[in-house]
Design a protein around this motif. Sequence first.
Motif, mmCIF file in Angstrom:
data_model
loop_
_atom_site.group_PDB
_atom_site.id
_atom_site.type_symbol
_atom_site.label_atom_id
_atom_site.label_comp_id
_atom_site.label_asym_id
_atom_site.label_seq_id
_atom_site.Cartn_x
_atom_site.Cartn_y
_atom_site.Cartn_z
ATOM 1 N N MET A 44 0.854 -1.170 0.000
ATOM 2 C CA MET A 44 0.000 0.000 0.000
ATOM 3 C C MET A 44 0.898 1.230 0.000
ATOM 4 O O MET A 44 1.719 1.403 0.882
ATOM 5 N N ILE A 45 0.714 2.063 -0.986
ATOM 6 C CA ILE A 45 1.522 3.262 -1.079
ATOM 7 C C ILE A 45 0.627 4.458 -0.767
ATOM 8 O O ILE A 45 -0.403 4.661 -1.404
ATOM 9 N N LEU A 46 1.030 5.205 0.231
ATOM 10 C CA LEU A 46 0.289 6.390 0.636
ATOM 11 C C LEU A 46 1.132 7.615 0.311
ATOM 12 O O LEU A 46 2.345 7.584 0.420
ATOM 13 N N GLN A 47 0.463 8.667 -0.070
ATOM 14 C CA GLN A 47 1.142 9.938 -0.350
ATOM 15 C C GLN A 47 0.952 10.842 0.860
ATOM 16 O O GLN A 47 -0.129 11.377 1.062
ATOM 17 N N LEU A 48 1.997 10.968 1.669
ATOM 18 C CA LEU A 48 1.912 11.784 2.870
ATOM 19 C C LEU A 48 2.620 13.118 2.654
ATOM 20 O O LEU A 48 3.647 13.183 1.988
ATOM 21 N N ARG B 147 -5.483 7.811 7.662
ATOM 22 C CA ARG B 147 -6.910 7.466 7.766
ATOM 23 C C ARG B 147 -7.662 7.911 6.511
ATOM 24 O O ARG B 147 -8.392 7.134 5.903
ATOM 25 N N ASN B 148 -7.456 9.160 6.126
ATOM 26 C CA ASN B 148 -8.182 9.711 4.981
ATOM 27 C C ASN B 148 -7.857 8.948 3.697
ATOM 28 O O ASN B 148 -8.757 8.654 2.897
ATOM 29 N N GLN B 149 -6.597 8.617 3.493
ATOM 30 C CA GLN B 149 -6.211 7.927 2.264
ATOM 31 C C GLN B 149 -6.723 6.485 2.234
ATOM 32 O O GLN B 149 -7.058 5.972 1.169
ATOM 33 N N ILE B 150 -6.808 5.852 3.380
ATOM 34 C CA ILE B 150 -7.382 4.500 3.414
ATOM 35 C C ILE B 150 -8.875 4.564 3.102
ATOM 36 O O ILE B 150 -9.394 3.752 2.329
ATOM 37 N N ILE B 151 -9.568 5.562 3.646
ATOM 38 C CA ILE B 151 -10.998 5.718 3.339
ATOM 39 C C ILE B 151 -11.197 5.974 1.848
ATOM 40 O O ILE B 151 -12.081 5.376 1.215
ATOM 41 N N LEU B 152 -10.370 6.839 1.259
ATOM 42 C CA LEU B 152 -10.469 7.087 -0.188
ATOM 43 C C LEU B 152 -10.166 5.813 -0.976
ATOM 44 O O LEU B 152 -10.819 5.540 -1.989
ATOM 45 N N GLY B 153 -9.189 5.035 -0.527
ATOM 46 C CA GLY B 153 -8.867 3.768 -1.194
ATOM 47 C C GLY B 153 -10.033 2.800 -1.170
ATOM 48 O O GLY B 153 -10.307 2.103 -2.151
ATOM 49 N N ILE B 154 -10.753 2.768 -0.049
ATOM 50 C CA ILE B 154 -11.937 1.911 0.056
ATOM 51 C C ILE B 154 -13.017 2.416 -0.890
ATOM 52 O O ILE B 154 -13.629 1.644 -1.624
ATOM 53 N N ALA B 155 -13.239 3.735 -0.880
ATOM 54 C CA ALA B 155 -14.285 4.329 -1.732
ATOM 55 C C ALA B 155 -13.994 4.119 -3.211
ATOM 56 O O ALA B 155 -14.902 3.862 -3.999
ATOM 57 N N LYS B 156 -12.712 4.208 -3.602
ATOM 58 C CA LYS B 156 -12.332 4.017 -5.001
ATOM 59 C C LYS B 156 -12.380 2.556 -5.425
ATOM 60 O O LYS B 156 -12.358 2.259 -6.609
ATOM 61 N N GLY B 157 -12.394 1.654 -4.459
ATOM 62 C CA GLY B 157 -12.356 0.233 -4.791
ATOM 63 C C GLY B 157 -10.943 -0.315 -4.834
ATOM 64 O O GLY B 157 -10.734 -1.477 -5.176
ATOM 65 N N ASP B 158 -9.951 0.517 -4.496
ATOM 66 C CA ASP B 158 -8.569 0.048 -4.441
ATOM 67 C C ASP B 158 -8.387 -0.937 -3.291
ATOM 68 O O ASP B 158 -7.501 -1.793 -3.337
ATOM 69 N N LEU B 159 -9.188 -0.774 -2.258
ATOM 70 C CA LEU B 159 -9.181 -1.682 -1.110
ATOM 71 C C LEU B 159 -10.571 -2.313 -1.020
ATOM 72 O O LEU B 159 -11.553 -1.619 -0.762
ATOM 73 N N ALA B 160 -10.636 -3.598 -1.258
ATOM 74 C CA ALA B 160 -11.913 -4.308 -1.293
ATOM 75 C C ALA B 160 -12.302 -4.816 0.094
ATOM 76 O O ALA B 160 -11.435 -5.080 0.929
ATOM 77 N N PRO B 161 -13.602 -4.972 0.340
ATOM 78 C CA PRO B 161 -14.034 -5.565 1.601
ATOM 79 C C PRO B 161 -13.359 -6.920 1.820
ATOM 80 O O PRO B 161 -13.251 -7.723 0.893
ATOM 81 N N GLY B 162 -12.867 -7.120 3.021
ATOM 82 C CA GLY B 162 -12.182 -8.356 3.359
ATOM 83 C C GLY B 162 -10.697 -8.334 3.057
ATOM 84 O O GLY B 162 -9.965 -9.247 3.454
ATOM 85 N N GLU B 163 -10.234 -7.321 2.340
ATOM 86 C CA GLU B 163 -8.811 -7.242 1.996
ATOM 87 C C GLU B 163 -7.983 -6.928 3.236
ATOM 88 O O GLU B 163 -8.329 -6.060 4.032
#
Length: 125
Positions: free
Chosen positions: A1-5, A18-34
Amino acid sequence: MILQLDFSSEVPIYQQIRNQIILGIAKGDLAPGEKLPTIRGLADEIGVNAMTVNKAYSLLKNEGYILADRRSGAVVSSCQSASHLPNSTKENLKLLLAQFKLAGCPKDEVLALVSSLYEEMEDIL
């Protein structure tokens, strides 16, 4: 997982994570159960203290975006809905709406702006 800080930002690093993980979930980059990286692994990858990542993961867990336990680590939650929005999100929205109201923005203009921004998010996400 690459985050831009942005280490020079006024936004705390844990909040950026936190914000980037939420955006990743919303974009579908992070799928449920991943499975997410371990706290220590992500901290090493992005060059921050493990307590910073721990704070971000704790927020995400409390807000229902991830599930975490000591044995299986952190995974993206599968139950995301508007009824499960964290109270902090609702409070942030109330504050923003109060600012619009104090600035004299009519309700229809605020709703039009929100609608426009929501459509932009759909294009991005």
